[in-house]
Write a protein that holds these residues in place. Structure first.
Motif, PDB file in Angstrom:
ATOM      1  N   ARG A   1      -0.843  13.181   7.544  1.00 51.13           N
ATOM      2  CA  ARG A   1      -0.363  13.305   8.852  1.00 51.13           C
ATOM      3  C   ARG A   1       1.015  13.617   8.964  1.00 51.13           C
ATOM      4  O   ARG A   1       1.784  14.138  10.077  1.00 51.13           O
TER       5      ARG A   1
ATOM      6  N   ARG B   1      -6.019  -1.510  -0.948  1.00 48.66           N
ATOM      7  CA  ARG B   1      -5.578  -2.839  -0.682  1.00 48.66           C
ATOM      8  C   ARG B   1      -6.377  -3.843  -1.170  1.00 48.66           C
ATOM      9  O   ARG B   1      -5.837  -4.936  -1.813  1.00 48.66           O
TER      10      ARG B   1
ATOM     11  N   ALA C   1      -0.153  -4.456  16.478  1.00 45.60           N
ATOM     12  CA  ALA C   1      -0.041  -5.143  15.142  1.00 45.60           C
ATOM     13  C   ALA C   1       0.621  -4.296  14.063  1.00 45.60           C
ATOM     14  O   ALA C   1       0.230  -3.055  13.896  1.00 45.60           O
ATOM     15  N   ARG C   2       1.524  -4.893  13.193  1.00 43.48           N
ATOM     16  CA  ARG C   2       2.332  -4.171  12.364  1.00 43.48           C
ATOM     17  C   ARG C   2       1.972  -4.816  10.866  1.00 43.48           C
ATOM     18  O   ARG C   2       0.823  -5.256  10.706  1.00 43.48           O
ATOM     19  N   ALA C   3       2.975  -4.885   9.974  1.00 43.74           N
ATOM     20  CA  ALA C   3       2.867  -5.326   8.907  1.00 43.74           C
ATOM     21  C   ALA C   3       4.476  -5.682   8.509  1.00 43.74           C
ATOM     22  O   ALA C   3       5.017  -5.424   8.941  1.00 43.74           O
TER      23      ALA C   3
ATOM     24  N   ARG D   1       6.930   1.357   5.517  1.00 42.20           N
ATOM     25  CA  ARG D   1       7.794   0.423   6.510  1.00 42.20           C
ATOM     26  C   ARG D   1       8.908   0.068   5.628  1.00 42.20           C
ATOM     27  O   ARG D   1       9.035  -1.221   5.277  1.00 42.20           O
TER      28      ARG D   1
ATOM     29  N   ASP E   1       3.105  -2.037   4.050  1.00 38.17           N
ATOM     30  CA  ASP E   1       2.994  -0.875   4.018  1.00 38.17           C
ATOM     31  C   ASP E   1       4.166  -0.248   3.291  1.00 38.17           C
ATOM     32  O   ASP E   1       5.252  -0.501   3.609  1.00 38.17           O
TER      33      ASP E   1
ATOM     34  N   ILE F   1      -8.849  -0.550   9.505  1.00 36.21           N
ATOM     35  CA  ILE F   1      -7.648   0.080   9.538  1.00 36.21           C
ATOM     36  C   ILE F   1      -6.167  -0.967   8.947  1.00 36.21           C
ATOM     37  O   ILE F   1      -5.425  -0.353   8.379  1.00 36.21           O
ATOM     38  N   ASP F   2      -6.817  -2.233   8.803  1.00 34.21           N
ATOM     39  CA  ASP F   2      -5.732  -3.094   8.281  1.00 34.21           C
ATOM     40  C   ASP F   2      -6.314  -4.388   7.951  1.00 34.21           C
ATOM     41  O   ASP F   2      -7.572  -4.602   8.229  1.00 34.21           O
TER      42      ASP F   2
ATOM     43  N   PHE G   1       1.133  -1.225   0.019  1.00 30.06           N
ATOM     44  CA  PHE G   1      -0.058  -0.301   0.196  1.00 30.06           C
ATOM     45  C   PHE G   1       0.841   1.166   0.040  1.00 30.06           C
ATOM     46  O   PHE G   1       1.486   1.528   0.942  1.00 30.06           O
TER      47      PHE G   1
ATOM     48  N   GLN H   1       1.097  -8.294   6.968  1.00 35.17           N
ATOM     49  CA  GLN H   1       0.210  -9.049   7.569  1.00 35.17           C
ATOM     50  C   GLN H   1      -0.200 -10.062   6.412  1.00 35.17           C
ATOM     51  O   GLN H   1      -0.694  -9.781   5.207  1.00 35.17           O
TER      52      GLN H   1
ATOM     53  N   LYS I   1       6.584   2.140  11.062  1.00 31.79           N
ATOM     54  CA  LYS I   1       5.911   2.958   9.858  1.00 31.79           C
ATOM     55  C   LYS I   1       6.208   4.461  10.006  1.00 31.79           C
ATOM     56  O   LYS I   1       6.006   5.026  11.263  1.00 31.79           O
TER      57      LYS I   1
HETATM   58  C1  LIG Z   1      -1.392  -1.954   8.583  1.00 28.66           C
HETATM   59  C2  LIG Z   1      -0.875  -1.146   9.714  1.00 28.66           C
HETATM   60  O1  LIG Z   1       0.543  -0.619   9.393  1.00 28.66           O
HETATM   61  C3  LIG Z   1      -0.884  -1.959  11.068  1.00 28.66           C
HETATM   62  O2  LIG Z   1      -0.154  -1.336  12.184  1.00 28.66           O
HETATM   63  C4  LIG Z   1      -1.513   0.162   9.910  1.00 28.66           C
HETATM   64  O3  LIG Z   1      -2.950  -0.164  10.348  1.00 28.66           O
HETATM   65  C5  LIG Z   1      -1.518   1.365   8.811  1.00 28.66           C
HETATM   66  O4  LIG Z   1      -2.167   2.315   9.133  1.00 28.66           O
HETATM   67  P1  LIG Z   1      -2.113   3.551   8.242  1.00 28.66           P
HETATM   68  O5  LIG Z   1      -3.400   4.378   8.687  1.00 28.66           O
HETATM   69  O6  LIG Z   1      -2.557   3.121   6.812  1.00 28.66           O
HETATM   70  O7  LIG Z   1      -1.090   4.252   8.294  1.00 28.66           O
END
Ligand SMILES: C[C@](O)(CO)[C@H](O)COP(=O)(O)O
Length: 239
Positions: A14, A87, A162-164, A111, A108, A189-190, A7, A166, A214
């Motif tokens: 932000r 996504r 929870a990160r990526a 990341r 992401d 959100i994910d 993504f 995923q 991220k």
């Molecule tokens: C997918 C993610 O990185 C999990 O922590 C997160 O939800 C992405 O968030 P964003 O708002 O798209 O930056």
């Protein structure tokens, strides 16, 4: 068969970088998105990559793909209005060409400190447990607060961020995204939340390095730059 689904459709609101979306900012001499994609390019088990990109930045991105010889980028889709839509579109594009049992790593673009080991752990996680949700232990106390006062204090013994990536089987995660849309939900959100609420695959945790941040805010950008300097100077191993 393994495919990365990246993504890169955020507009940088932000971080206040609308002129140049943050995925295109340079760190250590290359755009952030290129660092991220390079890890997928270099991984021997990743066969191809799909990227959801802001439509206005497609030409710019195509030049990067060519300049940095990112040969595994096979699908470039226009990002939607939300991360979920972006996504979803990328997964749909992959599904037109690849079977439902393809392992997809949803990651992401911002990341860039993902590494080979984490990609491998995600692939094994899906093969052995049906999914892989990259997590990192939370080391601070998390509280709720609505109007200035602290509400609940959440016990942190079993709290993880929870990160990526995923990661899932393509057919299962795409069905979950389709079900989310059918129910009227378009801003989850994910992918982990999509699978939890609209799918049936088990959610298996894999632990990722603390450095797999991220880049959301300007502070994250400077932290990321420092990580790159430390890696460059070999001051950090296995952090
Ligand atoms: C997918 C993610 O990185 C999990 O922590 C997160 O939800 C992405 O968030 P964003 O708002 O798209 O930056």
């Amino acid at each position: 068969m393994t495919v990365g689904v990246i993504f890169a459709g955020g507009s940088g609101t932000r971080m206040n970088t609308r002129a140049l979306p943050k995925q295109f900012l340079e760190v250590n001499g290359r755009p952030i998105i290129v660092h991220t994609l390079q890890h997928f390019e270099d991984h021997p088990e990743v066969e191809a990559v799909a990227v959801a990109i802001l439509p206005a930045w497609r030409e710019h991105f195509l030049k990067l793909v060519s300049r940095y010889e990112l040969t595994k980028v096979k699908w470039i889709v226009d990002g939607g209005g939300t991360g979920q839509q972006s996504r979803h579109r990328a997964l749909q594009a992959v599904a037109e060409d690849r079977p439902g049992d393809t392992v997809v790593l949803v990651h992401d673009g911002v990341r860039p400190l993902i590494d080979e080991d984490l990609i491998t752990k995600n692939i094994r996680g899906v093969e052995e447990h049906g999914s892989a949700i990259t997590c990192s232990k939370v080391n601070e106390t998390i509280v709720t607060s609505d109007h200035g006062d602290v509400g609940s204090i959440i016990p942190r013994g079993n709290l993880f961020a929870a990160r990526a990536p995923q990661s899932f089987r393509l057919g299962e995660i795409l069905s979950a995204y389709d079900a989310a849309v059918a129910s009227g939900e378009d801003d989850t959100i994910d992918s982990c939340s999509v699978m939890k609420d609209f799918g049936s695959a088990p959610l298996h945790r894999v632990d990722g390095p603390v450095s797999n941040i991220k880049i959301t805010t300007a502070e994250d950008f400077y932290i990321c730059r420092t990580y790159f300097e430390l890696i460059e100077n070999q001051q950090i191993a296995g952090f």
